[in-house]
Design a protein around this motif. Sequence first.
Motif, PDB file in Angstrom:
ATOM      1  N   LEU A  66       2.871  16.661 -12.129  1.00 14.10           N
ATOM      2  CA  LEU A  66       4.234  17.125 -12.431  1.00 14.10           C
ATOM      3  C   LEU A  66       5.006  16.098 -13.250  1.00 14.10           C
ATOM      4  O   LEU A  66       5.867  16.471 -14.056  1.00 14.10           O
ATOM      5  N   CYS A  67       4.678  14.822 -13.074  1.00 11.75           N
ATOM      6  CA  CYS A  67       5.324  13.789 -13.887  1.00 11.75           C
ATOM      7  C   CYS A  67       4.951  13.925 -15.356  1.00 11.75           C
ATOM      8  O   CYS A  67       5.824  14.053 -16.219  1.00 11.75           O
ATOM      9  N   TRP A  68       3.654  13.896 -15.633  1.00 12.48           N
ATOM     10  CA  TRP A  68       3.282  13.805 -17.053  1.00 12.48           C
ATOM     11  C   TRP A  68       3.486  15.118 -17.795  1.00 12.48           C
ATOM     12  O   TRP A  68       3.772  15.094 -18.995  1.00 12.48           O
ATOM     13  N   ILE A  69       3.374  16.268 -17.109  1.00  7.65           N
ATOM     14  CA  ILE A  69       3.587  17.525 -17.847  1.00  7.65           C
ATOM     15  C   ILE A  69       5.064  17.729 -18.184  1.00  7.65           C
ATOM     16  O   ILE A  69       5.395  18.500 -19.089  1.00  7.65           O
ATOM     17  N   THR A  70       5.960  17.038 -17.458  1.00 10.48           N
ATOM     18  CA  THR A  70       7.386  17.123 -17.762  1.00 10.48           C
ATOM     19  C   THR A  70       7.883  15.873 -18.490  1.00 10.48           C
ATOM     20  O   THR A  70       9.083  15.621 -18.573  1.00 10.48           O
ATOM     21  N   ASN A  71       6.934  15.097 -19.003  1.00 11.58           N
ATOM     22  CA  ASN A  71       7.252  13.913 -19.815  1.00 11.58           C
ATOM     23  C   ASN A  71       8.078  12.878 -19.071  1.00 11.58           C
ATOM     24  O   ASN A  71       8.925  12.206 -19.655  1.00 11.58           O
ATOM     25  N   GLN A  72       7.829  12.738 -17.788  1.00 12.60           N
ATOM     26  CA  GLN A  72       8.471  11.693 -17.003  1.00 12.60           C
ATOM     27  C   GLN A  72       7.458  10.585 -16.720  1.00 12.60           C
ATOM     28  O   GLN A  72       6.265  10.845 -16.598  1.00 12.60           O
ATOM     29  N   PRO A  73       7.929   9.357 -16.595  1.00 16.11           N
ATOM     30  CA  PRO A  73       7.000   8.257 -16.288  1.00 16.11           C
ATOM     31  C   PRO A  73       6.389   8.449 -14.908  1.00 16.11           C
ATOM     32  O   PRO A  73       7.036   8.986 -13.996  1.00 16.11           O
ATOM     33  N   LEU A  74       5.160   7.993 -14.740  1.00 16.80           N
ATOM     34  CA  LEU A  74       4.485   8.153 -13.458  1.00 16.80           C
ATOM     35  C   LEU A  74       5.186   7.409 -12.324  1.00 16.80           C
ATOM     36  O   LEU A  74       4.988   7.732 -11.151  1.00 16.80           O
ATOM     37  N   SER A  75       6.007   6.450 -12.662  1.00 10.12           N
ATOM     38  CA  SER A  75       6.764   5.738 -11.626  1.00 10.12           C
ATOM     39  C   SER A  75       7.724   6.666 -10.879  1.00 10.12           C
ATOM     40  O   SER A  75       8.198   6.334  -9.788  1.00 10.12           O
ATOM     41  N   GLU A  76       7.989   7.843 -11.445  1.00 12.15           N
ATOM     42  CA  GLU A  76       8.903   8.800 -10.825  1.00 12.15           C
ATOM     43  C   GLU A  76       8.182   9.805  -9.934  1.00 12.15           C
ATOM     44  O   GLU A  76       8.794  10.743  -9.427  1.00 12.15           O
ATOM     45  N   MET A  77       6.885   9.633  -9.715  1.00 14.52           N
ATOM     46  CA  MET A  77       6.095  10.674  -9.046  1.00 14.52           C
ATOM     47  C   MET A  77       6.585  11.012  -7.643  1.00 14.52           C
ATOM     48  O   MET A  77       6.500  12.163  -7.205  1.00 14.52           O
ATOM     49  N   ASP A  78       7.112  10.033  -6.924  1.00 20.51           N
ATOM     50  CA  ASP A  78       7.533  10.307  -5.553  1.00 20.51           C
ATOM     51  C   ASP A  78       8.799  11.145  -5.478  1.00 20.51           C
ATOM     52  O   ASP A  78       9.199  11.570  -4.381  1.00 20.51           O
ATOM     53  N   HIS A  79       9.422  11.405  -6.609  1.00 21.03           N
ATOM     54  CA  HIS A  79      10.586  12.291  -6.633  1.00 21.03           C
ATOM     55  C   HIS A  79      10.184  13.758  -6.490  1.00 21.03           C
ATOM     56  O   HIS A  79      11.022  14.607  -6.201  1.00 21.03           O
ATOM     57  N   PHE A  80       8.901  14.043  -6.706  1.00 25.62           N
ATOM     58  CA  PHE A  80       8.414  15.412  -6.552  1.00 25.62           C
ATOM     59  C   PHE A  80       7.943  15.606  -5.110  1.00 25.62           C
ATOM     60  O   PHE A  80       6.870  15.166  -4.726  1.00 25.62           O
ATOM     61  N   GLU A  81       8.791  16.261  -4.327  1.00 25.27           N
ATOM     62  CA  GLU A  81       8.455  16.495  -2.926  1.00 25.27           C
ATOM     63  C   GLU A  81       7.331  17.514  -2.814  1.00 25.27           C
ATOM     64  O   GLU A  81       7.171  18.386  -3.664  1.00 25.27           O
TER      65      GLU A  81
END
Length: 234
Positions: free
Chosen positions: A183-198
């Motif tokens: 969900l991070c990379w398909i929405t162009n967000q850095p992988l450091s944000e991955m824990d924001h996806f519950e």
Amino acid sequence: MQRFCVILRVNFGKICHSTPVRLTQKTIYLIRHGETDYNRRGVVQGSGVDSDLNDMGRAQAMAFFQAYQHVPFNKIYISGLKRTYQTAEPFMELGVPYEKLTGLNEISWGVMEGKAPGNLDNEYYSSLVKAWSSGDTSVTTEGGESPDQVVVRQKVAIDTILSHPDEKLVLVAMHGRAMRILLCWITNQPLSEMDHFEHSNLCLYKLQYDYDSATFTIELSNDTSHLLSLAMMH
């Protein structure tokens, strides 16, 4: 089918042409697998533990099926691990074709897999997640994978899914940490944000992919409304 008219000034005539409707979007129902005993006990699974759904997991799979059996899925994509097969199996029994893509597998947790969470494991895990959230997503578990490595194989899997624009509606069953990375990379967000996806077991993320702009949008996030009837089972 839409029709439009083109006036040809050369012969002053009017000619009607039919044009095919261009398929520009794909809808993806992205789900995490149902509960396993490892999930219930807080034991790390990863890609190296090929566990079955437990009674709750099977009930979750059936509840999701009952809520979404009306959706005319063209294809089901699952990981190489049987907990995703068992989660999507009710749809397969309807005759929906499926394909295994190991690129959708859970991250490999290496030496942590199959271990109950003791103090040392919790410390190891927390330090690992802290490194990832600080942006160091090349760090691997001992004997396992890094988020960066997971992205490489996920891109192969997603390219396969997107290479079939005729499959307008697809169901994709995969895993918690792998979903966060995806969900991070398909929405162009850095992988450091991955824990924001519950995420929780048998949660739903509903995605739209637009072929013209090559972009994903998230329409539903961590939706578990289909599991409300199971609340009393916990």
